[in-house]
Design an enzyme around this catalytic site. Structure first.
Site, PDB file in Angstrom:
ATOM      1  CE  LYS A 138      78.996  55.972  29.991  1.00  0.00           C
ATOM      2  NZ  LYS A 138      78.463  55.612  28.686  1.00  0.00           N
ATOM      3  CB  THR A 139      81.590  57.564  24.788  1.00  0.00           C
ATOM      4  OG1 THR A 139      80.405  57.538  25.590  1.00  0.00           O
ATOM      5  CG2 THR A 139      81.200  57.350  23.331  1.00  0.00           C
TER       6      THR A 139
ATOM      7  NE  ARG B 210      74.989  63.960  34.664  1.00  0.00           N
ATOM      8  CZ  ARG B 210      75.772  63.031  34.162  1.00  0.00           C
ATOM      9  NH1 ARG B 210      75.839  62.830  32.861  1.00  0.00           N
ATOM     10  NH2 ARG B 210      76.534  62.265  34.948  1.00  0.00           N
TER      11      ARG B 210
ATOM     12  CG  ASP C  48      77.801  52.635  27.455  1.00  0.00           C
ATOM     13  OD1 ASP C  48      78.439  52.702  28.521  1.00  0.00           O
ATOM     14  OD2 ASP C  48      77.451  53.637  26.817  1.00  0.00           O
ATOM     15  CD  GLU C  49      75.304  54.633  30.848  1.00  0.00           C
ATOM     16  OE1 GLU C  49      75.446  54.333  32.043  1.00  0.00           O
ATOM     17  OE2 GLU C  49      75.511  55.770  30.402  1.00  0.00           O
TER      18      GLU C  49
ATOM     19  CD  GLN D 165      77.337  58.239  36.033  1.00  0.00           C
ATOM     20  OE1 GLN D 165      76.698  58.954  35.274  1.00  0.00           O
ATOM     21  NE2 GLN D 165      78.581  57.851  35.777  1.00  0.00           N
TER      22      GLN D 165
END
Length: 654
Positions: free
Chosen positions: A47-48, A596, A234-235, A265
């Site tokens: 995504k980044t 993770r 974002d997020e 998430q």
């Protein structure tokens, strides 16, 4: 709503350099320019990278860089995004009109409140209270009221929830009906008075006051809507009601808002994150384009399969299925320990084996649900001689560092009473409590007036330095002029460590060297106040240490090897009431823990665990049964159990 499900819809005839390396769905998100865009980005789906390349495409298409605003939640994420934009565009960015603003929500609030401080009714040099400042004030008020019925954390938590939800003191006071609510209202009123007296704002104010400013000033709102014509959030699943309203206002009628998020998430509903912000985005923006990023680039196929199996049990989500083209990888290791000590030693043995295989220690993380679980893990790692660090002790929270920060704050903001009280005796200068009380109440000082005058002169000299010298030089001057450097000038190891920490603060200040004084100092103080646990890990990452942290703190991070410990009913999933606002959140938290890991994943539970001084039997977490047994490799015994040795020693030293 327009869905983009077919790869052929995404292809472009001539592929420019910044589109290379993107998959078809990432390209779809990058190439969309005008109108709302929802990017549903799974864990490890790049995504980044997608956001960064989208910014590059906007600039290449002629959008002035300065008209792009990207907002995220941590300094770490914002810094990474900023660096990657600069690296991708290179000279093109330098030739563009300005630069994109990449900021956290809170730093954006600080920026706007300082710029429009008159309209906001505050001074430009306002201070930012951290959690300790807020707790200290609430604790003092509860002591004044002579009540121990509620803890300062409980009262502050209630105040923060109301403020974070956009509720005012007046609104809360009008509907306060229970004893607890009336106590909260009473403390809240004095808390606000203390903030105002010290010309300070707390974390919640940075967002609430910014929203109020923008909402109540059509002129400022219009100015900001014209300044930032393209918004990227974002997020988005972690946004609160206040953050949602602020972004919606800034977006305006153009509707050029791109939001990136993953409901799977969303693990911060207890911090006012509203899952409905993402769920309702397609309804609020009916012409939205939706792109799903489902290819995971981080983890092995085995880990991705396990994560999918866990999260698909949730119903309150936007459906998606992660897939990976990485190698299948090792099975997930699952271990049922006799108790938490055997579990800790299992972690030690497996971590040592990984290091022997060539996995760097800093690429190993141990994740747990509650901070208290770290103690036995630390003891085992220490006994085995393995290097480790516990995420949670932040650089800016060290006493000597906070002392220097207080000098800087009170020099810029003489109304900062809390900082004044903190440093008046650092180093000791013969000003005791009686004199301090007289100073604060404006009474005659008598024989100590000379000492007080000398202290105030020191602050004046430091203030002049902050307003004239480059940032790092100003910090070094403050450390020397305050007497802190001399105070830690002894020959002990402890003194050397303290002095090293305050000097490191001057090193950190150098990144703001290009800012005109005292803007650089203001930005340093802002960074210190708003730093997250992840920012601390990024700033001081020890290349030779295993990382211990809660699953919440691990959000946004990734490691070659991850241990998730304490997978027992009542612990993970937790049954703590304050975090049971959403029954599906614990499962999302476990999903975050699993994703993770890049290569190696270890899951463990204890059949018996010590709680509150007693031994209690435990059942394995219900989440473990969701994972296909074919993905797991059960470990029934370890070398430590077969050959007592070190584990017996470990039990003895306890």
């Amino acid at each position: 709503m327009t869905l983009l499900p077919f790869p052929q819809d995404f292809m472009v005839s001539s592929e420019v350099s910044y589109l290379k390396g993107l998959n078809d769905r990432q390209k779809a998100a990058v190439l969309h320019i005008d109108g709302p865009l929802l990017i549903v980005a799974g864990a490890g789906a790049g995504k980044t990278k997608t956001i960064v390349h989208r910014i590059a495409h906007l600039i290449e298409e002629g959008v002035p860089a300065s008209s792009i605003l990207a907002v995220t939640f941590t300094n770490k994420a914002a810094g990474e995004m900023r660096e990657r934009v600069q690296k991708l565009l290179g000279n093109a960015l330098r030739q563009a009109q300005g630069t994109p603003l990449v900021a956290t929500f809170h730093s954006l609030g600080v920026r706007l409140l300082r710029e429009f401080h008159k309209e906001a009714g505050i001074s430009r040099s306002f201070s930012i209270w951290d959690r300790d400042d807020s707790l200290r004030t609430v604790k003092s008020e509860l002591k004044r009221l002579d009540t121990e019925e509620w803890t300062p954390r409980q009262i502050l938590g209630a105040i923060s929830r109301e403020k974070g939800g956009g509720k005012s003191l007046e609104e809360y006071g009008e509907r306060a009906s229970t004893r607890r609510e009336r106590m909260v209202a009473q403390v809240w009123e004095r808390y606000e008075q203390a903030l105002k007296a010290e010309d300070s704002l707390d974390f919640d104010d940075l967002l609430v006051r910014t929203l109020t400013l923008v909402r109540e000033s059509p002129k400022i709102l219009s100015l900001l809507q014209n300044r930032w014509r393209y918004l990227i959030v974002d997020e988005y699943q972690d946004t609160s009601g206040v953050q949602y309203e602020l972004m919606k206002l800034l977006c305006g009628e153009r509707g050029n808002m791109c939001v990136v998020g993953d409901l799977d998430q969303c693990i911060y509903t207890w911090r006012q994150a509203e899952i409905g912000n993402l769920l309702s985005f397609e309804r609020v923006f009916p012409k939205v384009k939706v792109v799903r990023l489902e290819q995971n680039y981080r983890s092995t196929r085995t880990i991705v399969a396990a994560a999918n199996a866990v999260i698909e049990k949730n119903t309150n989500r936007i459906p998606k299925t992660l897939f990976s083209e990485n190698e299948t990888g090792d099975p997930i290791t699952m271990y049922g320990a006799l108790d938490e000590r055997y579990e800790a030693w299992f972690v030690v043995e497996q971590a040592a084996t990984l290091i022997d295989k060539g996995v760097p220690a800093h690429e190993i993380a141990v994740l747990y649900r509650e901070n208290a679980q770290s103690r036995v893990l630390e003891e085992a790692l220490l006994h085995a001689g393995l290097p480790y660090r516990v995420l949670g002790t932040r650089f800016f929270e060290r006493k000597e560092v906070k002392d220097v920060l207080s000098y800087l704050r009170v020099a810029l903001n003489p109304k900062a009473k809390s900082d004044f009280v903190r440093i008046v005796g650092v180093p000791p200068r013969g000003i005791g409590k009686v004199t301090l009380d007289k100073m604060l109440s404006g009474q005659p000082l008598g024989a100590t007036s000379t000492k007080v005058a000398a202290f105030k002169e020191t602050l004046a000299v430091i203030r002049h330095a902050l307003n004239t010298l480059p940032t790092s030089e100003a910090v070094r001057f403050c450390i020397e002029a305050s007497g802190i450097q001399k105070m830690y000038g002894g020959n002990t190891e402890e003194d050397a460590e303290h002095l090293g920490n305050v000097r490191e603060l001057a090193n950190l200040a150098s990144k703001y060297e290009s800012d005109e004084p005292p803007l650089g100092i203001e930005r340093l103080l802002e960074e210190a106040a708003l730093q997250s646990e992840q920012d601390e890990l990024d700033m001081n990452r020890d290349k030779g240490a295993i990382s211990l942290m809660t699953v919440h703190a691990a959000k946004g991070l990734e490691f070659d090897a991850v241990f998730v410990v304490g997978l027992e009913q009542g612990l993970f999933p937790s049954i703590r009431n304050e975090e049971a606002l959403d029954p599906e959140e614990e499962r999302r938290l476990f999903y975050v823990a699993l994703t993770r890991a890049r290569k190696y994943l270890f899951l463990s539970y204890a059949c018996e665990r010590s709680k509150y001084g007693t031994r209690e039997r435990a059942l394995p977490s219900e989440f473990l049964s969701d994972i296909d047994a074919r993905l797991l490799a059960d470990v029934t015994s370890t070398p430590a159990q077969k050959k007592s040795g070190l584990l017996d020693d470990f039990y003895e030293i306890r």
